[in-house]
Design an enzyme around this catalytic site. Sequence first.
Site, mmCIF file in Angstrom:
data_model
loop_
_atom_site.group_PDB
_atom_site.id
_atom_site.type_symbol
_atom_site.label_atom_id
_atom_site.label_comp_id
_atom_site.label_asym_id
_atom_site.label_seq_id
_atom_site.Cartn_x
_atom_site.Cartn_y
_atom_site.Cartn_z
ATOM 1 C CG HIS A 27 21.497 85.278 36.974
ATOM 2 N ND1 HIS A 27 21.605 84.440 35.880
ATOM 3 C CD2 HIS A 27 21.145 86.484 36.470
ATOM 4 C CE1 HIS A 27 21.323 85.099 34.780
ATOM 5 N NE2 HIS A 27 21.030 86.354 35.108
ATOM 6 C CG HIS A 29 23.300 91.031 34.804
ATOM 7 N ND1 HIS A 29 23.927 90.612 33.661
ATOM 8 C CD2 HIS A 29 22.253 90.192 34.993
ATOM 9 C CE1 HIS A 29 23.278 89.565 33.158
ATOM 10 N NE2 HIS A 29 22.254 89.283 33.951
ATOM 11 C CG HIS A 207 21.703 85.391 30.446
ATOM 12 N ND1 HIS A 207 22.915 85.519 31.049
ATOM 13 C CD2 HIS A 207 20.846 86.213 31.120
ATOM 14 C CE1 HIS A 207 22.799 86.397 32.047
ATOM 15 N NE2 HIS A 207 21.562 86.837 32.112
ATOM 16 C CD GLU A 210 15.585 86.707 30.480
ATOM 17 O OE1 GLU A 210 16.709 86.677 29.943
ATOM 18 O OE2 GLU A 210 15.201 87.645 31.215
HETATM 19 N N1 HPA Z 1 19.481 89.543 30.850
HETATM 20 C C1 HPA Z 1 20.290 89.526 29.790
HETATM 21 N N2 HPA Z 1 21.269 90.351 29.632
HETATM 22 C C2 HPA Z 1 21.497 91.256 30.559
HETATM 23 C C3 HPA Z 1 20.719 91.340 31.678
HETATM 24 C C4 HPA Z 1 19.657 90.433 31.835
HETATM 25 O O1 HPA Z 1 18.930 90.463 32.838
HETATM 26 N N3 HPA Z 1 21.190 92.335 32.440
HETATM 27 C C5 HPA Z 1 22.242 92.825 31.787
HETATM 28 N N4 HPA Z 1 22.433 92.186 30.647
HETATM 29 ZN ZN ZN Z 2 20.697 87.923 33.765
#
Ligand code: HPA
Ligand code: ZN
Length: 345
Positions: A27, A29, A207, A210
């Site tokens: 994970h 980005h 995602h 969170e």
């Molecule tokens: N979370 C969600 N979206 C994102 C993130 C992240 O950490 N980084 C870039 N886009």
């Molecule tokens: Zn992320």
Amino acid sequence: MRDRERDRDSDLDLEFDVAELRKVELHLHHEGAAPPEFIRRIAQEKRIDLGKVFDARGNYAYTDFVDFLRVYEAATEVLKTPEDYARLTTAVLEQSAENGVIYSETFLSPDFCGGSDVGAWKEYLHAIREAADAAERNMGIVLRGVITCIRHFGPDKARATAACAAETAGDWIVGFGIAGDEAKGKPKDFSYAFDMAREAGLHLTAHAGEWGGPQSVRDAINDLGVSRIGHGVRAIEDLALVDQLAESGVVLEVCPGSNVALRVYPDIARHPIQMLRERGVKVTVSTDDPPFFHTTMNREYEALRTTFSWDREVFAEIARNSLDAAFCDADTKAKLAKRLEETPA
Ligand code: HPA
Ligand code: ZN
């Protein structure tokens, strides 16, 4: 300390250097892994005024998650060509390799790479792959791509992104996912994009859990059919869901340092990764956007070692979980599994 506790603790060998462990990261980005000095250099070269992106010390500066997304996108603005992404790829892989990472999956967003135009995206991808191939030759690190749509850009943009994903799915683009602001829309709004990606043979992740609670994790599984969840840690608020994750083998891409930096949890000691693991959930460890969260894979490992007394065996289990859940093909996995076994003693 009571005797029994001392006995138990003395069985644990915690005197090891986490930097020596070989790691698998699922994970990450791509733009979020850009060192701030890298972004500043490119901005200078192009004479772009970045506005409010860095603090006085030159670190990325943001106040909360939504502001983080703003800063992330502002920094990404300087990356305008395939060549910029090739340079970014090299910079990111140098950092990962320095941290003992032997395999990494990176989130790539065609939205940022040619505005989700398929032809433009292919040029960006070509440049990224060339840089990744060179890094594999020079540093031994293997990279694969997971295309992510961006939730706050909406379902229409997600379909265009899924079309890019379907066109380039294969042995290097191995997955499809969704990032961005979890408060915007519902997973169901993105079912069509995920269906396109699934039909193209891509593995799926999203995602969830969170910023959203347990229901967001359920929705990602039920409405998008994902086999992995990005974060997913707030499943801990519903133990029936935790048991379901454990039974079904859905894997969590846990990023403890990110969760603490963005204040999902006040500190690592109160992070649920240990509880999830003890209840049988397959957890993995990643950095998310490392320079934004002042972290690295070594720092994540060190924090887990000192906070939860994780020993080599636990980290070996984490690496195996990660490789099992990786989206690459079986041959690549088998080669990497050998290298994990050879982790220096
Ligand atoms: N979370 C969600 N979206 C994102 C993130 C992240 O950490 N980084 C870039 N886009
Ligand atoms: Zn992320």
